[in-house]
Design an enzyme around this catalytic site. Structure first.
Site, short mmCIF file in Angstrom:
data_model
loop_
_atom_site.label_atom_id
_atom_site.label_comp_id
_atom_site.label_asym_id
_atom_site.label_seq_id
_atom_site.Cartn_x
_atom_site.Cartn_y
_atom_site.Cartn_z
N ASP A 126 10.27 -22.74 4.93
CA ASP A 126 10.77 -22.76 6.30
C ASP A 126 12.25 -22.45 6.16
O ASP A 126 13.02 -23.27 5.65
CB ASP A 126 10.57 -24.14 6.93
CG ASP A 126 10.99 -24.13 8.40
OD1 ASP A 126 12.07 -23.55 8.70
OD2 ASP A 126 10.26 -24.68 9.24
N HIS A 127 12.65 -21.25 6.57
CA HIS A 127 14.01 -20.82 6.24
C HIS A 127 15.08 -21.70 6.89
O HIS A 127 16.22 -21.70 6.45
CB HIS A 127 14.22 -19.34 6.56
CG HIS A 127 14.40 -19.02 8.01
ND1 HIS A 127 13.36 -18.91 8.90
CD2 HIS A 127 15.52 -18.78 8.73
CE1 HIS A 127 13.83 -18.62 10.08
NE2 HIS A 127 15.14 -18.54 10.03
N ASP A 134 5.50 -20.57 17.06
CA ASP A 134 6.54 -19.78 16.39
C ASP A 134 7.74 -20.64 15.99
O ASP A 134 8.35 -20.40 14.95
CB ASP A 134 6.99 -18.65 17.34
CG ASP A 134 7.90 -17.65 16.65
OD1 ASP A 134 7.54 -17.18 15.55
OD2 ASP A 134 8.98 -17.33 17.20
N LYS A 156 13.22 -17.72 23.98
CA LYS A 156 13.78 -16.38 23.85
C LYS A 156 14.50 -16.06 25.16
O LYS A 156 14.21 -16.67 26.20
CB LYS A 156 12.67 -15.34 23.64
CG LYS A 156 11.79 -15.58 22.43
CD LYS A 156 12.38 -14.99 21.18
CE LYS A 156 11.44 -15.13 20.01
NZ LYS A 156 12.09 -15.07 18.71
N GLU A 170 17.63 -18.63 21.70
CA GLU A 170 17.83 -17.26 21.22
C GLU A 170 18.11 -16.37 22.42
O GLU A 170 17.49 -16.53 23.48
CB GLU A 170 16.59 -16.75 20.48
CG GLU A 170 16.30 -17.53 19.23
CD GLU A 170 15.14 -16.91 18.45
OE1 GLU A 170 15.42 -16.13 17.54
OE2 GLU A 170 13.98 -17.18 18.80
N HIS A 172 10.27 -24.95 12.58
CA HIS A 172 11.73 -25.15 12.57
C HIS A 172 12.17 -26.41 13.35
O HIS A 172 12.98 -27.19 12.87
CB HIS A 172 12.44 -23.93 13.14
CG HIS A 172 12.00 -22.63 12.54
ND1 HIS A 172 11.71 -22.48 11.20
CD2 HIS A 172 11.79 -21.40 13.09
CE1 HIS A 172 11.35 -21.23 10.95
NE2 HIS A 172 11.39 -20.56 12.09
N ARG A 189 0.80 -1.23 0.00
CA ARG A 189 0.00 0.00 0.00
C ARG A 189 0.84 1.28 0.00
O ARG A 189 0.38 2.31 -0.46
CB ARG A 189 -0.93 0.00 1.20
CG ARG A 189 -2.21 -0.77 0.92
CD ARG A 189 -3.21 -0.53 1.99
NE ARG A 189 -2.59 -0.72 3.30
CZ ARG A 189 -3.25 -0.86 4.42
NH1 ARG A 189 -4.56 -0.82 4.42
NH2 ARG A 189 -2.63 -1.04 5.56
N LYS A 223 19.33 -23.29 5.54
CA LYS A 223 20.62 -23.10 6.21
C LYS A 223 21.58 -24.19 5.73
O LYS A 223 21.23 -25.37 5.71
CB LYS A 223 20.45 -23.17 7.74
CG LYS A 223 19.63 -21.98 8.29
CD LYS A 223 19.51 -22.08 9.81
CE LYS A 223 18.52 -21.08 10.38
NZ LYS A 223 19.01 -19.72 10.52
N LYS A 254 5.76 -18.71 6.78
CA LYS A 254 5.16 -19.08 8.04
C LYS A 254 4.58 -17.83 8.70
O LYS A 254 5.06 -16.74 8.36
CB LYS A 254 6.16 -19.77 8.95
CG LYS A 254 7.30 -18.85 9.42
CD LYS A 254 8.08 -19.45 10.52
CE LYS A 254 7.45 -19.27 11.87
NZ LYS A 254 7.90 -18.09 12.60
C1 BG6 Z 1 11.38 -17.10 13.01
C2 BG6 Z 1 10.64 -16.82 14.29
O1 BG6 Z 1 10.66 -18.00 12.21
O2 BG6 Z 1 12.64 -17.65 13.31
C3 BG6 Z 1 11.44 -15.88 15.17
O3 BG6 Z 1 9.39 -16.22 13.99
C4 BG6 Z 1 12.84 -16.41 15.37
O4 BG6 Z 1 10.80 -15.69 16.42
C5 BG6 Z 1 13.48 -16.80 14.04
O5 BG6 Z 1 13.60 -15.41 16.01
C6 BG6 Z 1 14.78 -17.51 14.27
O6 BG6 Z 1 15.45 -17.65 13.04
P1 BG6 Z 1 17.05 -17.77 13.00
O7 BG6 Z 1 17.34 -18.05 11.58
O8 BG6 Z 1 17.57 -16.45 13.48
O9 BG6 Z 1 17.39 -18.88 13.92
#
Ligand code: BG6
Length: 484
Positions: free
Chosen positions: A175-176, A233, A328, A214, A238, A43, A180, A146
């Site tokens: 899913d990133h 999350d 976290k 994290e 993951h 937008r 990796k 996601k």
């Molecule tokens: C995301 C979560 O999918 O992955 C985040 O929503 C998280 O909360 C993140 O911080 C972690 O990704 P990475 O690649 O930094 O481990």
């Protein structure tokens, strides 16, 4: 044929922090197909040049090794179309713009949903209604970020809405973690070598620990996080992906259907938790200070830490618990998979006076921040007697290979362009993941569960987590990155 990547949610965080830096890196490395254009849609009333200028700043900040000299060639690929996702007319105008950019030769198109999740279904419906998913002028693929639903019912509904417009082979659920390098290397470790396979089973492995710790708090994402919590999350996506890659059988071919079939079989083998079993199967916690985070409800019961024990009931893994944990505000940032081996059947070197419980062998696969692998084993300390010490063999990416490791989004974006879905979740895969997570989320939302344990930032979650593990005769491998 040229390529067009259409980003819905082009003025959002994901676009500026991850997608565009990844595309810039691919472009600079010369691996982004030459005729690839990137069209942003959102937008904010940017012109092409204003969007390019904004992205120059964010890419400078977020791309590893940014160099300004390579920007102009990349910027020429960027185009912007302002519009409201909720407006069919605006999406139709986007369609016209795409057709004009692509010309009569057409193009292979990728629609990337980088919007807030509530817009996924309206975008898909609009693309369907406007004929923008049909493949007459080239392939049409859609990438879905996601969170893919918030439970099984919503994931099923989203799959149904997608399938009403796109066939499954056009859908890429990202899913990133699967992008990796060190996660993909687990496949290489397991299936390009023979030495691990004979011990990769219940006969030699006592348990597996998968930790995604994290150090950061929820930060600016309080409102989203408070409704999701750590289970939705991190676990549904993951952590279960890491579990699947660790536990799967070797596919017959390294090809999307075969790989995904094997992963889904792992999920099918995970014993679903009955409501009455949930309390004993995990621990949840919330870091002190969470309730004061912006966007978080003052009386929130959202878990920012969880540990869960899952059993994979198949011939390879029966009786080997998989401990998953994430949080976290933990001691440090580390993602690691620890394969904990059994003790030798006979304790040959125990001194009769002092029986020490010796640590068992372990293989530590460190996914991040420093990528590599360590194998821990006992060695005789030089000198008199059979004194032993735990020593290690180590493989480190940064020592072994020069140059930077690609960011996770880079290989995944290339895979979408080439139509390789091996590292993307299939419809049944996400639904089965939710089948595993839902009973836990439901039980934790109830009132008959052990209280949410508080933990101070900078720890490995609440004390309850260590106590729970100790009660099972095991200890967490609480080591900040073993590799540096
Ligand atoms: C995301 C979560 O999918 O992955 C985040 O929503 C998280 O909360 C993140 O911080 C972690 O990704 P990475 O690649 O930094 O481990």
């Amino acid at each position: 044929m040229s390529h067009t990547i259409v980003i819905f949610g082009a003025s959002g965080d994901l676009t500026s922090r991850k997608l565009v830096p990844a595309l810039w890196s691919l472009s600079r490395a010369g691996v982004l197909p030459a005729e690839t254009r990137i069209v942003g849609f959102s937008r904010t009333p940017f012109s092409d040049d204003a969007w390019r200028a904004a992205l120059l700043e964010s890419t400078r900040a977020h791309a590893d090794g940014f160099d300004a000299a390579s920007w102009p060639a990349f910027a020429a690929r960027l185009h912007y179309q302002p519009g409201d996702i909720a407006s069919r007319d605006d999406v139709a105008r986007l369609g016209e713009r795409l057709a004009a950019l692509e010309g009569s030769a057409g193009a292979a198109r990728v629609y990337y949903l980088a919007t807030a999740p509530q817009f996924y279904e309206p975008v898909v419906a609009a693309l369907g209604a406007l004929g923008m998913a049909t493949e007459t002028a080239g392939p049409r693929r859609i990438v879905v970020e996601k969170p893919f639903g918030t439970d099984l019912a919503t994931a099923r509904q989203l799959n149904a809405r997608l399938h009403a417009v796109f066939s499954e082979s056009q859908v890429y659920r990202i899913d990133h973690y699967l992008g990796k390098e060190s996660v993909q290397n687990i496949l290489a470790l397991r299936f390009a070598n023979t030495i691990f396979e004979p011990v990769w089973n219940r006969r030699y492995i006592d348990h597996v620990q998968i930790t995604v710790a994290e150090e950061v708090p929820v930060g600016r994402r309080g409102a989203y996080y408070d409704s999701a919590g750590v289970l939705r999350d991190m676990f549904q996506n993951h952590l279960l992906q890491l579990l699947m890659i660790t536990a799967m059988e070797a596919p017959a071919r390294f090809q999307a259907t075969a790989v995904r079939n094997e992963k889904v079989k792992v999920l099918e083998a995970i014993r679903p938790l009955e409501p009455a079993e949930v309390a004993a199967a995990g621990v949840r916690g919330q870091y002190a200070g969470y309730l004061a985070e912006p966007g978080v409800a003052a009386d929130s019961h959202t878990a920012t830490f969880a540990a869960l024990r899952l059993e994979v009931d198949n011939w390879r893994w029966q009786g080997v618990p998989f401990y998953l944990r994430s949080g976290k505000c933990m001691s440090c940032r580390t993602t690691q998979i620890v394969i904990g081996f059994r003790q030798p059947p006979l304790e040959l070197f125990a001194s009769s006076k002092r029986r020490v419980a010796r640590e068992a062998n372990r293989l530590v696969i460190q996914i991040q921040p420093a990528e590599g692998i360590q194998l821990h084993f006992h060695t005789k300390v030089p000198g008199a007697g059979m004194q032993l010490r735990l020593t290690d063999l180590e493989f480190s990416y940064s020592r072994e290979f020069s140059g930077r490791l690609p960011e996770a989004y880079e290989p995944l974006l290339l895979d979408v362009l080439t139509g390789d879905a091996s590292l993307f979740a299939r419809a049944d895969e996400v639904e089965k993941s939710w089948e595993i997570i839902d009973p836990v989320a439901r039980a934790w939302a109830g009132s008959d569960q052990p209280a949410l344990a508080r933990y101070e930032p900078g720890h490995w979650g609440p004390q309850a987590s260590a106590d729970w593990m100790a009660a099972q005769g095991r200890t967490w491998f609480d080591t900040c990155p073993v590799l540096t």
